[in-house]
Motif scaffolding. Structure first.
Motif, PDB file in Angstrom:
ATOM      1  N   ARG A  99       0.817  -1.214   0.000  1.00  0.00           N
ATOM      2  CA  ARG A  99       0.000   0.000   0.000  1.00  0.00           C
ATOM      3  C   ARG A  99       0.856   1.272   0.000  1.00  0.00           C
ATOM      4  NH1 ARG A  99      -5.302  -0.673   0.808  1.00  0.00           N
ATOM      5  NH2 ARG A  99      -6.027  -2.745   1.435  1.00  0.00           N
ATOM      6  N   ASN A 100       2.137   1.110   0.303  1.00  0.00           N
ATOM      7  CA  ASN A 100       3.029   2.271   0.326  1.00  0.00           C
ATOM      8  C   ASN A 100       3.510   2.674  -1.066  1.00  0.00           C
ATOM      9  OD1 ASN A 100       2.961   2.419   3.176  1.00  0.00           O
ATOM     10  ND2 ASN A 100       4.586   0.876   3.339  1.00  0.00           N
ATOM     11  N   ALA A 101       3.178   1.873  -2.058  1.00  0.00           N
ATOM     12  CA  ALA A 101       3.606   2.199  -3.420  1.00  0.00           C
ATOM     13  C   ALA A 101       3.020   3.540  -3.848  1.00  0.00           C
ATOM     14  CB  ALA A 101       3.174   1.107  -4.391  1.00  0.00           C
ATOM     15  N   ARG A 102       3.804   4.297  -4.577  1.00  0.00           N
ATOM     16  CA  ARG A 102       3.359   5.599  -5.066  1.00  0.00           C
ATOM     17  C   ARG A 102       2.134   5.431  -5.955  1.00  0.00           C
ATOM     18  NH1 ARG A 102       4.609   7.497  -9.763  1.00  0.00           N
ATOM     19  NH2 ARG A 102       6.423   6.124  -9.977  1.00  0.00           N
ATOM     20  N   SER A 103       1.203   6.353  -5.851  1.00  0.00           N
ATOM     21  CA  SER A 103      -0.005   6.310  -6.679  1.00  0.00           C
ATOM     22  C   SER A 103       0.364   6.390  -8.157  1.00  0.00           C
ATOM     23  CB  SER A 103      -0.951   7.453  -6.321  1.00  0.00           C
ATOM     24  OG  SER A 103      -1.378   7.354  -4.980  1.00  0.00           O
ATOM     25  N   ILE A 104      -0.390   5.689  -8.974  1.00  0.00           N
ATOM     26  CA  ILE A 104      -0.140   5.683 -10.419  1.00  0.00           C
ATOM     27  C   ILE A 104      -0.456   7.058 -10.991  1.00  0.00           C
ATOM     28  CG2 ILE A 104      -0.811   4.641 -12.617  1.00  0.00           C
ATOM     29  CD1 ILE A 104      -1.599   2.132 -10.901  1.00  0.00           C
ATOM     30  N   GLU A 105       0.440   7.553 -11.809  1.00  0.00           N
ATOM     31  CA  GLU A 105       0.302   8.907 -12.348  1.00  0.00           C
ATOM     32  C   GLU A 105       0.557   8.906 -13.855  1.00  0.00           C
ATOM     33  OE1 GLU A 105       2.454  13.284 -11.843  1.00  0.00           O
ATOM     34  OE2 GLU A 105       2.831  11.688 -10.382  1.00  0.00           O
ATOM     35  N   GLN A 106      -0.464   9.164 -14.609  1.00  0.00           N
ATOM     36  CA  GLN A 106      -0.293   9.253 -16.058  1.00  0.00           C
ATOM     37  C   GLN A 106       0.650  10.409 -16.385  1.00  0.00           C
ATOM     38  OE1 GLN A 106      -3.830   9.015 -18.535  1.00  0.00           O
ATOM     39  NE2 GLN A 106      -4.988   8.007 -16.901  1.00  0.00           N
ATOM     40  N   GLU A 237      14.310   6.993  -8.121  1.00  0.00           N
ATOM     41  CA  GLU A 237      13.013   7.232  -7.477  1.00  0.00           C
ATOM     42  C   GLU A 237      12.135   5.992  -7.552  1.00  0.00           C
ATOM     43  OE1 GLU A 237      11.325  10.603  -9.384  1.00  0.00           O
ATOM     44  OE2 GLU A 237      12.792  12.025  -8.567  1.00  0.00           O
ATOM     45  N   ASP A 238      12.119   5.355  -8.718  1.00  0.00           N
ATOM     46  CA  ASP A 238      11.342   4.120  -8.851  1.00  0.00           C
ATOM     47  C   ASP A 238      11.859   3.060  -7.886  1.00  0.00           C
ATOM     48  OD1 ASP A 238       9.698   5.147 -10.788  1.00  0.00           O
ATOM     49  OD2 ASP A 238      10.422   3.888 -12.427  1.00  0.00           O
ATOM     50  N   PHE A 239      13.171   2.935  -7.820  1.00  0.00           N
ATOM     51  CA  PHE A 239      13.781   1.916  -6.965  1.00  0.00           C
ATOM     52  C   PHE A 239      13.412   2.157  -5.491  1.00  0.00           C
ATOM     53  CE2 PHE A 239      17.134   0.020  -4.428  1.00  0.00           C
ATOM     54  CZ  PHE A 239      17.307  -1.222  -5.025  1.00  0.00           C
ATOM     55  N   GLU A 240      13.547   3.372  -5.048  1.00  0.00           N
ATOM     56  CA  GLU A 240      13.244   3.691  -3.650  1.00  0.00           C
ATOM     57  C   GLU A 240      11.758   3.522  -3.357  1.00  0.00           C
ATOM     58  OE1 GLU A 240      14.843   7.602  -3.206  1.00  0.00           O
ATOM     59  OE2 GLU A 240      16.888   6.874  -2.785  1.00  0.00           O
ATOM     60  N   ASP A 241      10.932   3.845  -4.333  1.00  0.00           N
ATOM     61  CA  ASP A 241       9.497   3.634  -4.163  1.00  0.00           C
ATOM     62  C   ASP A 241       9.196   2.146  -3.984  1.00  0.00           C
ATOM     63  OD1 ASP A 241       6.582   4.374  -4.407  1.00  0.00           O
ATOM     64  OD2 ASP A 241       6.775   3.121  -6.196  1.00  0.00           O
ATOM     65  N   GLY A 242       9.888   1.321  -4.785  1.00  0.00           N
ATOM     66  CA  GLY A 242       9.708  -0.121  -4.649  1.00  0.00           C
ATOM     67  C   GLY A 242      10.121  -0.616  -3.282  1.00  0.00           C
ATOM     68  N   GLN A 243      11.212  -0.093  -2.771  1.00  0.00           N
ATOM     69  CA  GLN A 243      11.656  -0.486  -1.431  1.00  0.00           C
ATOM     70  C   GLN A 243      10.600  -0.147  -0.383  1.00  0.00           C
ATOM     71  OE1 GLN A 243      15.530   1.565  -1.334  1.00  0.00           O
ATOM     72  NE2 GLN A 243      16.505  -0.449  -1.186  1.00  0.00           N
ATOM     73  N   GLN A 244      10.008   1.035  -0.494  1.00  0.00           N
ATOM     74  CA  GLN A 244       8.958   1.438   0.444  1.00  0.00           C
ATOM     75  C   GLN A 244       7.747   0.516   0.354  1.00  0.00           C
ATOM     76  OE1 GLN A 244       8.945   3.931   2.809  1.00  0.00           O
ATOM     77  NE2 GLN A 244      11.133   4.064   2.363  1.00  0.00           N
ATOM     78  N   ALA A 245       7.542  -0.051  -0.835  1.00  0.00           N
ATOM     79  CA  ALA A 245       6.391  -0.933  -1.048  1.00  0.00           C
ATOM     80  C   ALA A 245       6.707  -2.383  -0.717  1.00  0.00           C
ATOM     81  CB  ALA A 245       5.914  -0.819  -2.495  1.00  0.00           C
ATOM     82  N   GLY A 246       7.904  -2.624  -0.172  1.00  0.00           N
ATOM     83  CA  GLY A 246       8.246  -3.977   0.249  1.00  0.00           C
ATOM     84  C   GLY A 246       8.888  -4.837  -0.818  1.00  0.00           C
ATOM     85  N   ILE A 247       9.271  -4.243  -1.943  1.00  0.00           N
ATOM     86  CA  ILE A 247       9.909  -5.013  -3.009  1.00  0.00           C
ATOM     87  C   ILE A 247      11.346  -5.327  -2.596  1.00  0.00           C
ATOM     88  CG2 ILE A 247      10.566  -5.055  -5.434  1.00  0.00           C
ATOM     89  CD1 ILE A 247       7.522  -4.999  -4.900  1.00  0.00           C
ATOM     90  N   THR A 248      11.719  -6.587  -2.700  1.00  0.00           N
ATOM     91  CA  THR A 248      13.079  -7.011  -2.355  1.00  0.00           C
ATOM     92  C   THR A 248      13.765  -7.735  -3.502  1.00  0.00           C
ATOM     93  OG1 THR A 248      12.232  -9.070  -1.391  1.00  0.00           O
ATOM     94  CG2 THR A 248      12.549  -7.196   0.100  1.00  0.00           C
ATOM     95  N   GLY A 249      13.034  -8.098  -4.533  1.00  0.00           N
ATOM     96  CA  GLY A 249      13.589  -8.794  -5.686  1.00  0.00           C
ATOM     97  C   GLY A 249      12.738  -8.538  -6.906  1.00  0.00           C
ATOM     98  N   THR A 250      13.180  -9.049  -8.037  1.00  0.00           N
ATOM     99  CA  THR A 250      12.463  -8.786  -9.285  1.00  0.00           C
ATOM    100  C   THR A 250      12.079 -10.101  -9.976  1.00  0.00           C
ATOM    101  OG1 THR A 250      14.599  -8.613 -10.424  1.00  0.00           O
ATOM    102  CG2 THR A 250      13.556  -6.557  -9.678  1.00  0.00           C
ATOM    103  N   PRO A 251      10.960 -10.086 -10.710  1.00  0.00           N
ATOM    104  CA  PRO A 251      10.018  -8.967 -10.774  1.00  0.00           C
ATOM    105  C   PRO A 251       9.176  -8.866  -9.504  1.00  0.00           C
ATOM    106  CG  PRO A 251       9.167 -10.831 -12.038  1.00  0.00           C
ATOM    107  CD  PRO A 251      10.550 -11.229 -11.571  1.00  0.00           C
ATOM    108  N   ILE A 256      -3.470  -3.695  -8.049  1.00  0.00           N
ATOM    109  CA  ILE A 256      -4.288  -2.682  -7.388  1.00  0.00           C
ATOM    110  C   ILE A 256      -5.659  -2.610  -8.060  1.00  0.00           C
ATOM    111  CG2 ILE A 256      -4.531  -0.227  -6.844  1.00  0.00           C
ATOM    112  CD1 ILE A 256      -1.525  -0.012  -6.760  1.00  0.00           C
ATOM    113  N   ASN A 257      -6.699  -2.714  -7.274  1.00  0.00           N
ATOM    114  CA  ASN A 257      -8.049  -2.472  -7.776  1.00  0.00           C
ATOM    115  C   ASN A 257      -8.310  -0.975  -7.648  1.00  0.00           C
ATOM    116  OD1 ASN A 257     -10.887  -2.173  -8.082  1.00  0.00           O
ATOM    117  ND2 ASN A 257     -11.172  -4.329  -7.548  1.00  0.00           N
ATOM    118  N   ASN A 258      -8.336  -0.297  -8.770  1.00  0.00           N
ATOM    119  CA  ASN A 258      -8.471   1.158  -8.755  1.00  0.00           C
ATOM    120  C   ASN A 258      -9.854   1.628  -8.325  1.00  0.00           C
ATOM    121  OD1 ASN A 258      -5.776   1.666  -9.789  1.00  0.00           O
ATOM    122  ND2 ASN A 258      -6.523   0.872 -11.742  1.00  0.00           N
TER     123      ASN A 258
END
Length: 290
Positions: A99-106, A237-251, A256-258
């Motif tokens: 839920r900490n992932a940055r909001s999607i922005e067109q 910025e993308d990388f740090e956002d992923g870290q905040q969202a709990g991403i530790t590996g790829t993919p 998200i249900n908008n």
């Protein structure tokens, strides 16, 4: 079952023997000595006979076998429940962090498919990750399968042990976007995943500008963009956002249900069917179906 080497009885015998002896002593005539004590020899004889009978009895072995099987079953069930509880807690924690992932922005995010889709799949990806390479086509197939109900948001997550390759490839994709918008971004991204051998040095950095020229982008302008490192912070910025969202590996993936705000973390290069089932469940919650 035999007695142990030191002569002690198995547990089940120790449990039932007192009751058996008690019954026998009640029902079998016993003799007392002059002091009124029960004849010890008779007791010992009865005890020996009971033990021998139990040893020769199939019933005893069956009861022991049943007890062992019940114990094994209980242990398995307990272990399975503990594992299920641990998985559920891990999923709950992952979903909460997601839920900490940055909001999607067109205009800021790279979106493949219908920008107004009900469901978004945010992927944090690494161009040099072999699992991301395999997963890339899976996501495209998934978006096509749901025909406008799901879109794909691509974010950079270059792992340190794949750098400098993964980092510069991510910057190169942004340089492609600078010249040709999302169409150029996706064509360039597709091409790198198709051609890289993965592992950190799967696509030579001196081939990034020639690749851009294949898509009618200005190679000199592209190279200047790449040399300037001006998209380095954008990737970071993308990388740090992923870290905040709990991403530790790829993919690293987040559904998200908008419409409802439901968030599901789905790590790794899982098969299309796993995502299909998850998405169908999310669509049902807001009254939609594929």
């Amino acid at each position: 079952m035999n007695n142990t080497a030191n002569g002690s009885l198995p547990l089940i015998l120790r449990l039932i023997l007192p009751f058996t002896l008690a019954i026998l002593l009640i029902t079998v005539p016993v003799y007392a000595n002059q002091d009124g004590d029960v004849d010890q020899q008779l007791v010992e004889r009865i005890k020996a006979e009971v033990i021998q009978e139990l040893r020769n009895s199939d019933w005893l072995q069956q009861e022991i076998d049943t007890g062992i099987q019940n114990y094994i079953t209980t242990q398995r069930e307990t272990r399975a429940k503990a594992q299920a509880d641990a998985r559920a807690e891990k999923e709950r924690s992952a979903n909460e962090k997601a839920r900490n992932a940055r909001s999607i922005e067109q205009g800021r995010d790279h979106i493949y498919g219908n920008p107004e889709a009900s469901i978004s799949l945010i992927e944090y990806s690494d161009f040099e990750c072999p699992y991301c390479k395999r997963f890339h086509q899976t996501v495209k197939n998934l978006i096509d399968l749901f025909d406008g109900q799901v879109n794909w948001v691509y974010r950079h997550y270059p792992l340190s042990f794949h750098n400098p390759g993964a980092q510069k490839q991510a910057e190169a994709a942004e340089c492609a976007y600078e010249q040709g918008g999302d169409e150029a971004f996706w064509r360039y991204t597709d091409a790198i995943y198709q051609r890289t051998q993965s592992g950190g040095k799967g696509f030579a950095l001196d081939k990034l500008s020639p690749l851009a020229a294949e898509f009618s982008l200005d190679a000199d302008v592209f190279q200047e963009c790449l040399d300037s490192n001006r998209y380095s912070d954008r990737v970071k910025e993308d990388f740090e956002d992923g870290q905040q969202a709990g991403i530790t590996g790829t993919p690293g993936n987040i559904l998200i249900n908008n419409l409802t705000g439901q968030v599901l973390a789905k790590s790794g290069s899982q098969p299309l069917e796993a995502f299909k089932q998850a998405i169908e469940g999310m669509l049902k919650q807001d009254g939609q179906s594929n």
